[in-house]
Design a protein around this motif. Structure first.
Motif, short mmCIF file in Angstrom:
data_model
loop_
_atom_site.label_atom_id
_atom_site.label_comp_id
_atom_site.label_asym_id
_atom_site.label_seq_id
_atom_site.Cartn_x
_atom_site.Cartn_y
_atom_site.Cartn_z
N TYR A 27 0.83 -1.20 0.00
CA TYR A 27 0.00 0.00 0.00
C TYR A 27 0.87 1.27 0.00
O TYR A 27 0.58 2.23 -0.70
CB TYR A 27 -0.95 -0.03 1.20
CG TYR A 27 -1.73 -1.31 1.27
CD1 TYR A 27 -2.84 -1.53 0.44
CD2 TYR A 27 -1.34 -2.35 2.13
CE1 TYR A 27 -3.53 -2.73 0.48
CE2 TYR A 27 -2.05 -3.54 2.18
CZ TYR A 27 -3.13 -3.73 1.34
OH TYR A 27 -3.82 -4.91 1.37
N GLY A 38 -6.03 2.34 -1.89
CA GLY A 38 -7.25 1.55 -2.01
C GLY A 38 -7.46 0.90 -3.36
O GLY A 38 -8.46 0.20 -3.54
N PRO A 41 -7.11 -4.21 -2.55
CA PRO A 41 -7.94 -4.57 -1.40
C PRO A 41 -7.10 -5.01 -0.22
O PRO A 41 -5.92 -5.32 -0.36
CB PRO A 41 -8.80 -5.72 -1.93
CG PRO A 41 -8.03 -6.28 -3.07
CD PRO A 41 -7.23 -5.16 -3.64
N LYS A 42 -7.71 -5.02 0.96
CA LYS A 42 -7.03 -5.51 2.15
C LYS A 42 -6.66 -6.97 1.94
O LYS A 42 -7.36 -7.70 1.25
CB LYS A 42 -7.95 -5.39 3.37
CG LYS A 42 -8.22 -3.97 3.78
CD LYS A 42 -9.14 -3.92 4.97
CE LYS A 42 -9.43 -2.46 5.33
NZ LYS A 42 -10.39 -2.35 6.44
N SER A 134 -8.54 0.93 1.75
CA SER A 134 -8.64 -0.27 0.91
C SER A 134 -9.96 -0.98 1.14
O SER A 134 -10.41 -1.12 2.28
CB SER A 134 -7.49 -1.23 1.23
OG SER A 134 -6.27 -0.67 0.83
#
Length: 150
Positions: A27, A38, A41-42, A134
């Motif tokens: 990130y 974002g 995604p996580k 995210s």
């Protein structure tokens, strides 16, 4: 072994550990290219990035599906592409459902305050500020009230 030798080797070992722990998160790497984190995604478990060419691979534990507004998105367990300032090209592993078909998102670019997601012949724009956080697999940005086990 002398005290100086022990201290020298201890310092080398400490510096090795410090340098090896300095890899930024995926990130943070995305942010360093002037893109919001974002767009990932996580759940990133690892990534590879060649800073000279911009070639990258991002790894997840599995596939990741979620919706953003009226769009359904799917990330494969490995995505790849070429990243540069404000842009990702040759993106592989990310698709969006259009009507009844899944089509590949091939490019993401920052255009002023908007983030454009292109499937080649068409694109959709979203405010870039909406991607400062995210999305989460399964629920995207709308996860309020949903409980997930970790």
């Amino acid at each position: 072994m002398s005290l100086n030798t022990i201290l020298t080797w201890s310092l080398v070992f400490f510096l090795f550990l410090t340098v090896s722990d300095q890899k930024p998160t995926a990130y943070d790497a995305v942010k360093s290219y002037n893109l919001p984190p974002g767009i990932l995604p996580k759940g990133v478990v690892d990534y590879e990035l060649n800073p000279k060419t911009g070639d990258f691979k991002v790894y997840f534990n599995g596939t990741c599906d979620f919706s953003i507004q009226s769009y359904q998105l799917k990330y494969k367990s490995t995505i790849s592409g070429v990243i540069s300032a404000g842009q990702v090209k040759n993106l592989k592993g990310v698709s969006v459902k259009v009507l009844f078909f899944w089509v590949n998102i091939v490019e993401v670019s920052l255009d002023g305050g908007d983030l454009d997601f292109s499937v080649g012949i068409a694109s959709a724009s979203f405010p870039a500020v909406d991607f400062e956080e995210s999305p989460q697999c399964g629920c995207g940005f709308d996860c309020n009230g949903l409980l997930f086990s970790s």
